[in-house]
Design a protein around this motif. Structure first.
Motif, PDB file in Angstrom:
ATOM      1  N   GLU A 176       0.830  -1.209   0.000  1.00  0.00           N
ATOM      2  CA  GLU A 176       0.000   0.000   0.000  1.00  0.00           C
ATOM      3  C   GLU A 176       0.866   1.261   0.000  1.00  0.00           C
ATOM      4  O   GLU A 176       0.610   2.231   0.724  1.00  0.00           O
ATOM      5  N   GLN A 177       1.889   1.248  -0.840  1.00  0.00           N
ATOM      6  CA  GLN A 177       2.742   2.411  -1.004  1.00  0.00           C
ATOM      7  C   GLN A 177       2.244   3.249  -2.182  1.00  0.00           C
ATOM      8  O   GLN A 177       1.412   2.805  -2.977  1.00  0.00           O
ATOM      9  N   LYS A 178       2.802   4.452  -2.305  1.00  0.00           N
ATOM     10  CA  LYS A 178       2.495   5.288  -3.463  1.00  0.00           C
ATOM     11  C   LYS A 178       3.608   5.156  -4.484  1.00  0.00           C
ATOM     12  O   LYS A 178       4.791   5.036  -4.121  1.00  0.00           O
ATOM     13  N   CYS A 179       3.218   5.174  -5.749  1.00  0.00           N
ATOM     14  CA  CYS A 179       4.199   4.992  -6.810  1.00  0.00           C
ATOM     15  C   CYS A 179       3.747   5.765  -8.049  1.00  0.00           C
ATOM     16  O   CYS A 179       2.614   5.600  -8.507  1.00  0.00           O
ATOM     17  N   PHE A 180       4.604   6.601  -8.584  1.00  0.00           N
ATOM     18  CA  PHE A 180       4.324   7.412  -9.765  1.00  0.00           C
ATOM     19  C   PHE A 180       5.141   6.859 -10.929  1.00  0.00           C
ATOM     20  O   PHE A 180       6.372   6.851 -10.890  1.00  0.00           O
ATOM     21  N   ILE A 181       4.438   6.379 -11.950  1.00  0.00           N
ATOM     22  CA  ILE A 181       5.094   5.770 -13.110  1.00  0.00           C
ATOM     23  C   ILE A 181       4.871   6.637 -14.350  1.00  0.00           C
ATOM     24  O   ILE A 181       3.746   7.023 -14.656  1.00  0.00           O
ATOM     25  N   VAL A 182       5.965   6.928 -15.058  1.00  0.00           N
ATOM     26  CA  VAL A 182       5.883   7.625 -16.344  1.00  0.00           C
ATOM     27  C   VAL A 182       6.396   6.681 -17.418  1.00  0.00           C
ATOM     28  O   VAL A 182       7.473   6.097 -17.276  1.00  0.00           O
ATOM     29  N   THR A 183       5.612   6.493 -18.475  1.00  0.00           N
ATOM     30  CA  THR A 183       6.082   5.709 -19.615  1.00  0.00           C
ATOM     31  C   THR A 183       6.457   6.721 -20.694  1.00  0.00           C
ATOM     32  O   THR A 183       5.594   7.396 -21.245  1.00  0.00           O
ATOM     33  N   ALA A 184       7.752   6.847 -20.964  1.00  0.00           N
ATOM     34  CA  ALA A 184       8.243   7.936 -21.801  1.00  0.00           C
ATOM     35  C   ALA A 184       8.798   7.471 -23.139  1.00  0.00           C
ATOM     36  O   ALA A 184       9.554   6.500 -23.221  1.00  0.00           O
ATOM     37  N   ASN A 185       8.403   8.182 -24.200  1.00  0.00           N
ATOM     38  CA  ASN A 185       8.945   7.967 -25.539  1.00  0.00           C
ATOM     39  C   ASN A 185       9.742   9.207 -25.933  1.00  0.00           C
ATOM     40  O   ASN A 185       9.835  10.173 -25.166  1.00  0.00           O
TER      41      ASN A 185
END
Length: 261
Positions: free
Chosen positions: A35-44
């Motif tokens: 139950e942690q926070k996680c910010f994911i960016v999928t970058a091109n």
């Protein structure tokens, strides 16, 4: 959430250097379980170019816990640098793995973005494809997503996963602006993935993906995407270390030619 330590830097953006399997099993799924926070960016390449043109957006991307290489141009650039990333990690694939894992483990998902019909159909298809999926809520991308009442609704739903399909920059900035309001959750911008999930748009056949030609398939289907192809070309030209490397080769050949003369 602590950033992944293995990375390769491209134009000041630290790309997580991992495989899809390792990312899911060693990072994303444990984050959900804890139950942690996680910010994911999928970058091109287009996103990387945007970070050069918009300093605030650059800070947003740099603040992410994971920046995944969603674009063959990123992979090729790191190969030319001599520091190749393990593999391309496609955002739409990550989304499907997350939805499957959520359905199997009782995690809830909030769907934000796309047109109303696409958003609604994407949720319906997700529930059909992944039986047992808990939908914490949904909202199309043409509403006022900065409205305090809406933000409060999302926060109070306590979703385990928040998928944001608002297009490049807008989706990442929305996450950055509001992630601190939540006490848990995996947050990821998914671009046009709801259109794929809803059936509004189709992914390239596997053979095109296998030979790294998904970009060409998309261009044929949507000629308006030529702007993105141009951005990818601009990315390669602006990739300073690569250009410098090519320049050294050209100068070396010139010197050899002069000696022969």
């Amino acid at each position: 959430m602590t950033k992944h330590r293995r990375s390769v830097t491209v134009m000041d953006i630290d790309f997580t250097n991992t495989s899809m399997s390792a990312f899911l099993n060693d990072s994303l799924y444990p984050c959900l379980a804890a139950e942690q926070k996680c910010f994911i960016v999928t970058a091109n390449p287009e996103i990387v170019i945007a970070t050069r043109q918009h300093p605030d957006f650059k800070k947003t991307v740099q603040s992410a816990d994971y920046v995944l290489p969603d674009g063959i141009g990123i992979i090729n650039a790191t190969k030319m640098l001599g520091k190749p990333l393990e593999e391309r990690i496609c955002g739409v694939d990550v989304m499907h793995y997350v939805l499957e894992h959520a359905a199997q483990n009782g995690y809830s998902v909030f769907f934000i973005g796309a047109e109303e019909n696409s958003n609604k159909k994407a949720v319906e298809n997700a529930k059909e494809k992944y039986p047992g999926l808990l939908v914490a809520g949904r909202m199309h991308g043409y509403a006022d997503l900065n409205d305090e009442a809406f933000i409060k609704t999302v926060v109070e739903a306590r979703p385990d996963v928040v998928l944001v399909a608002l297009g490049m920059m807008r989706q990442e900035n929305w996450i950055k602006d509001y992630i601190d309001r939540f006490d848990k959750g995996v947050f990821m911008g998914v671009g046009g993935s709801f259109d794929v999930l809803s059936g509004t748009a189709k992914r390239a056949p596997s053979i095109w993906i296998r030979f790294q030609l998904e970009w060409l398939y998309r261009l044929i289907k949507q000629p308006s995407r030529i702007v993105r192809v141009v951005k990818a070309g601009q990315f390669m030209l602006l990739h300073v270390p690569v250009v410098h490397k090519i320049g050294k080769v050209i100068n070396y050949n010139r010197k050899r030619s002069r000696k022969k003369d």
